[in-house]
Scaffold this motif. Structure first.
Motif, mmCIF file in Angstrom:
data_model
loop_
_atom_site.group_PDB
_atom_site.id
_atom_site.type_symbol
_atom_site.label_atom_id
_atom_site.label_comp_id
_atom_site.label_asym_id
_atom_site.label_seq_id
_atom_site.Cartn_x
_atom_site.Cartn_y
_atom_site.Cartn_z
ATOM 1 N N LEU A 56 0.854 -1.186 0.000
ATOM 2 C CA LEU A 56 0.000 0.000 0.000
ATOM 3 C C LEU A 56 0.886 1.229 0.000
ATOM 4 O O LEU A 56 1.906 1.257 0.685
ATOM 5 C CB LEU A 56 -0.892 -0.013 1.256
ATOM 6 N N ARG A 57 0.506 2.228 -0.782
ATOM 7 C CA ARG A 57 1.235 3.491 -0.813
ATOM 8 C C ARG A 57 0.332 4.615 -0.304
ATOM 9 O O ARG A 57 -0.841 4.679 -0.673
ATOM 10 C CB ARG A 57 1.697 3.814 -2.249
ATOM 11 N N ILE A 58 0.916 5.464 0.534
ATOM 12 C CA ILE A 58 0.224 6.673 0.988
ATOM 13 C C ILE A 58 0.864 7.835 0.244
ATOM 14 O O ILE A 58 2.016 8.197 0.504
ATOM 15 C CB ILE A 58 0.341 6.859 2.512
ATOM 16 N N HIS A 59 0.148 8.387 -0.706
ATOM 17 C CA HIS A 59 0.657 9.494 -1.508
ATOM 18 C C HIS A 59 0.325 10.807 -0.792
ATOM 19 O O HIS A 59 -0.845 11.138 -0.599
ATOM 20 C CB HIS A 59 0.019 9.487 -2.895
ATOM 21 N N VAL A 60 1.363 11.530 -0.396
ATOM 22 C CA VAL A 60 1.179 12.772 0.354
ATOM 23 C C VAL A 60 1.245 13.957 -0.601
ATOM 24 O O VAL A 60 2.229 14.141 -1.328
ATOM 25 C CB VAL A 60 2.249 12.910 1.453
ATOM 26 N N ILE A 61 0.190 14.757 -0.597
ATOM 27 C CA ILE A 61 0.142 15.997 -1.380
ATOM 28 C C ILE A 61 0.368 17.164 -0.423
ATOM 29 O O ILE A 61 -0.261 17.253 0.630
ATOM 30 C CB ILE A 61 -1.213 16.149 -2.100
ATOM 31 N N ASP A 62 1.289 18.039 -0.793
ATOM 32 C CA ASP A 62 1.625 19.210 0.021
ATOM 33 C C ASP A 62 0.581 20.286 -0.237
ATOM 34 O O ASP A 62 0.512 20.846 -1.336
ATOM 35 C CB ASP A 62 3.022 19.707 -0.348
ATOM 36 N N ALA A 63 -0.238 20.588 0.774
ATOM 37 C CA ALA A 63 -1.286 21.592 0.590
ATOM 38 C C ALA A 63 -0.698 22.962 0.288
ATOM 39 O O ALA A 63 -1.363 23.793 -0.347
ATOM 40 C CB ALA A 63 -2.165 21.656 1.840
ATOM 41 N N ALA A 64 0.539 23.220 0.710
ATOM 42 C CA ALA A 64 1.162 24.509 0.436
ATOM 43 C C ALA A 64 1.584 24.636 -1.024
ATOM 44 O O ALA A 64 1.754 25.750 -1.532
ATOM 45 C CB ALA A 64 2.386 24.689 1.349
ATOM 46 N N ASP A 65 1.770 23.509 -1.696
ATOM 47 C CA ASP A 65 2.170 23.519 -3.110
ATOM 48 C C ASP A 65 1.604 22.267 -3.763
ATOM 49 O O ASP A 65 2.334 21.351 -4.142
ATOM 50 C CB ASP A 65 3.706 23.541 -3.219
ATOM 51 N N PRO A 66 0.274 22.197 -3.917
ATOM 52 C CA PRO A 66 -0.363 20.955 -4.350
ATOM 53 C C PRO A 66 -0.005 20.560 -5.777
ATOM 54 O O PRO A 66 -0.083 21.372 -6.693
ATOM 55 C CB PRO A 66 -1.858 21.258 -4.216
ATOM 56 N N GLU A 67 0.430 19.297 -5.913
ATOM 57 C CA GLU A 67 0.686 18.700 -7.215
ATOM 58 C C GLU A 67 0.117 17.288 -7.208
ATOM 59 O O GLU A 67 0.067 16.645 -6.158
ATOM 60 C CB GLU A 67 2.193 18.625 -7.496
ATOM 61 N N PRO A 68 -0.284 16.774 -8.366
ATOM 62 C CA PRO A 68 -0.783 15.387 -8.421
ATOM 63 C C PRO A 68 0.318 14.415 -8.007
ATOM 64 O O PRO A 68 1.508 14.708 -8.176
ATOM 65 C CB PRO A 68 -1.170 15.194 -9.888
ATOM 66 N N PRO A 69 -0.044 13.262 -7.462
ATOM 67 C CA PRO A 69 0.968 12.269 -7.087
ATOM 68 C C PRO A 69 1.815 11.858 -8.284
ATOM 69 O O PRO A 69 1.312 11.744 -9.397
ATOM 70 C CB PRO A 69 0.131 11.087 -6.568
ATOM 71 N N LYS A 70 3.095 11.645 -8.056
ATOM 72 C CA LYS A 70 3.979 11.181 -9.113
ATOM 73 C C LYS A 70 3.937 9.658 -9.189
ATOM 74 O O LYS A 70 3.874 8.978 -8.182
ATOM 75 C CB LYS A 70 5.421 11.642 -8.849
ATOM 76 N N GLY A 71 4.003 9.164 -10.410
ATOM 77 C CA GLY A 71 3.981 7.724 -10.593
ATOM 78 C C GLY A 71 2.563 7.187 -10.549
ATOM 79 O O GLY A 71 1.598 7.915 -10.279
ATOM 80 N N PRO A 72 2.400 5.875 -10.812
ATOM 81 C CA PRO A 72 1.059 5.275 -10.840
ATOM 82 C C PRO A 72 0.427 5.223 -9.453
ATOM 83 O O PRO A 72 1.109 5.014 -8.456
ATOM 84 C CB PRO A 72 1.329 3.867 -11.371
ATOM 85 N N VAL A 73 -0.872 5.457 -9.408
ATOM 86 C CA VAL A 73 -1.649 5.345 -8.175
ATOM 87 C C VAL A 73 -2.616 4.188 -8.350
ATOM 88 O O VAL A 73 -3.502 4.233 -9.195
ATOM 89 C CB VAL A 73 -2.408 6.648 -7.865
ATOM 90 N N GLU A 74 -2.440 3.122 -7.557
ATOM 91 C CA GLU A 74 -3.294 1.953 -7.688
ATOM 92 C C GLU A 74 -4.578 2.153 -6.907
ATOM 93 O O GLU A 74 -4.687 3.041 -6.048
ATOM 94 C CB GLU A 74 -2.543 0.713 -7.203
ATOM 95 N N SER A 75 -5.551 1.301 -7.218
ATOM 96 C CA SER A 75 -6.892 1.486 -6.656
ATOM 97 C C SER A 75 -6.907 1.453 -5.138
ATOM 98 O O SER A 75 -7.703 2.153 -4.511
ATOM 99 C CB SER A 75 -7.837 0.419 -7.213
#
Length: 441
Positions: A300-319
């Motif tokens: 399992l991966r927890i993709h963290v988005i920085d609210a101060a500089d929001p960008e989409p997660p890098k790499g594939p995001v599985e279901s």
């Protein structure tokens, strides 16, 4: 290790403790009891209160002695257990006294259980179950270890071996009596049907996504995202301690930082990783490479988005992956992407919900296989090799190019299954298996 030696060891927890158990096994047990115990050799399977003295008659301690004669004992040998007070000096003095006797030495890790295996009291999967139940931290680990210890896996592997032995007998009939009047289809079709069913069962066992091993060793969860997104702060918040260094300097985390937790009734390894970005720094670049590998290998991966500089997660995001919108205390949650969990690692907002999401994932994954057949990498390796041999045997029979070769492949599959339970060809793995045990087991 010499089987002529009588072995002894502390079989209980480390001192100090109210009670300790010192275990002995070997053919000198009766002589040691006669010389060192005031009661002499106790009546079998009856706890006897007695004084324990050294060879000069000095009192070591007073406690209970329990004698279990072989072959009806754990090791198959004469076994004696001394239940004494669990002080450090009592234990030290007792073991020194015992090992000063001729033919007596301290046991090596797992040696009691190895002797039980060599005496036919346990097979190798059951012996591994002994080690697993000692180390079990969760109900799931305990249940899996108990099933293995009580022969649950042995029953499955023995059934496969018995069925393959029957298949081998049919193939050898083809080899020995090739001109008995049956058509090739009449002879081969029943064998192919049996092989198809067995191949399907082995494929099902190998297709369990490693659930048995993960219940035993732990599920891997990787926290990934750009630098300064708050990954290390999130790890510390969930771990309830400062496991990772947190600074405002991008690239602070350069290696994998892992913490071991129990979530959803399962052992979980939660990993903080280096921030994902392009960098000319050689050390940081290696950290990024390791982060990408950890993400790839994680359950399992927890993709963290920085609210101060929001960008989409890098790499594939599985279901099954979780996207979190961190630093919600600084920016509006309305900026979070759809499906993302709004959290603040700094204040703790949303952390309880995130832990519930993680717990739900690992508990569902653990329950996805009703009763895992594979609990160790060793089992998977042997089972994979056995499956490959069966697939080859089936192909040879279907093509009609060599029943003799197919018979040899089936024999190889039987040997691979036998190696799992320890009935054949396991001398090279015994040392590795039993070295992982505690000394007194």
């Amino acid at each position: 290790m010499s089987e002529r030696d009588t072995i002894c060891a502390l079989a209980s927890g480390q001192p100090p403790a109210a009670i300790c158990i010192i275990r002995l096994s070997g053919d000198r047990v009766w002589k040691l009891a006669g010389e060192l115990l005031e009661c002499g050799l106790p009546e079998p399977r009856r706890a006897t209160l007695t004084k324990f003295r050294d060879e000069d008659g000095n009192l070591i301690d007073e406690g209970l002695a329990l004698f279990m004669p072989g072959p009806h004992s754990y090791t198959g040998e004469d076994t004696l257990e001394l239940y004494l007070h669990g002080g450090p000096y009592v234990i030290k003095y007792s073991l020194e006294t015992l090992t000063q006797q001729p033919g007596v030495r301290l046991a090596e890790p797992g040696e009691f259980t190895r002797r039980a295996f060599e005496a036919g009291k346990l097979d190798l999967t059951e012996a591994e179950g002994v080690a697993d139940i000692i180390e079990a931290e969760t109900e799931a680990q305990k249940a899996q270890a108990l099933r293995q210890l009580t022969g649950g896996l042995t029953e499955i592997y023995d059934r496969w071996r018995a069925e393959l032995t029957g298949v081998l007998a049919l193939i050898e009939v083809m080899v020995d009596f090739p001109d008995e009047g049956d058509t090739p289809d009449d002879t081969v079709r029943p064998i192919l049907e049996k092989l198809d069913r067995l191949i399907a069962e082995l494929e099902d066992a190998l297709g369990d996504r490693g659930v048995g091993e993960k219940i035993r060793d732990g599920f891997r969860i990787a926290i990934v995202g750009p630098p300064n997104a708050g990954k290390s702060s999130l790890l510390n918040r969930i771990a309830r301690r400062e496991a990772a260094i947190v600074t405002d300097i991008a690239g602070t985390t350069r290696d994998i930082v892992e913490v071991r937790l129990v979530l959803g009734g399962q052992v979980v390894w939660l990993a903080d990783t280096a921030g994902l970005r392009e960098t000319a720094d050689v050390v940081e670049a290696e950290g990024v490479r390791r982060a990408e590998r950890a993400a790839l290998e994680a359950d399992l991966r927890i993709h963290v988005i920085d609210a101060a500089d929001p960008e989409p997660p890098k790499g594939p995001v599985e279901s099954q992956d979780i996207i979190v919108f961190n630093k919600a205390d600084l920016r509006s949650p309305l900026l979070a992407p759809d499906g993302a969990l709004t959290i603040s690692a700094a204040t703790g907002e949303g952390i309880d919900t995130l832990e519930r999401w993680i717990s739900s994932f690992v508990s569902q994954r653990a329950a996805s296989v009703e009763a895992p057949v594979i609990t160790r990498a060793r089992h998977r390796e042997k089972l994979s090799a056995g499956l490959a041999s069966l697939v080859t045997a089936r192909q040879l029979l279907e093509e009609g190019v060599g029943a003799e070769l197919a018979a040899e492949d089936v024999r190889m599959a039987i040997r691979q299954l036998g190696a799992i339970v320890g009935s054949v060809g396991v001398e090279d793995v015994l040392g590795a298996v039993f070295s992982q045990f505690c000394i007194g087991k």
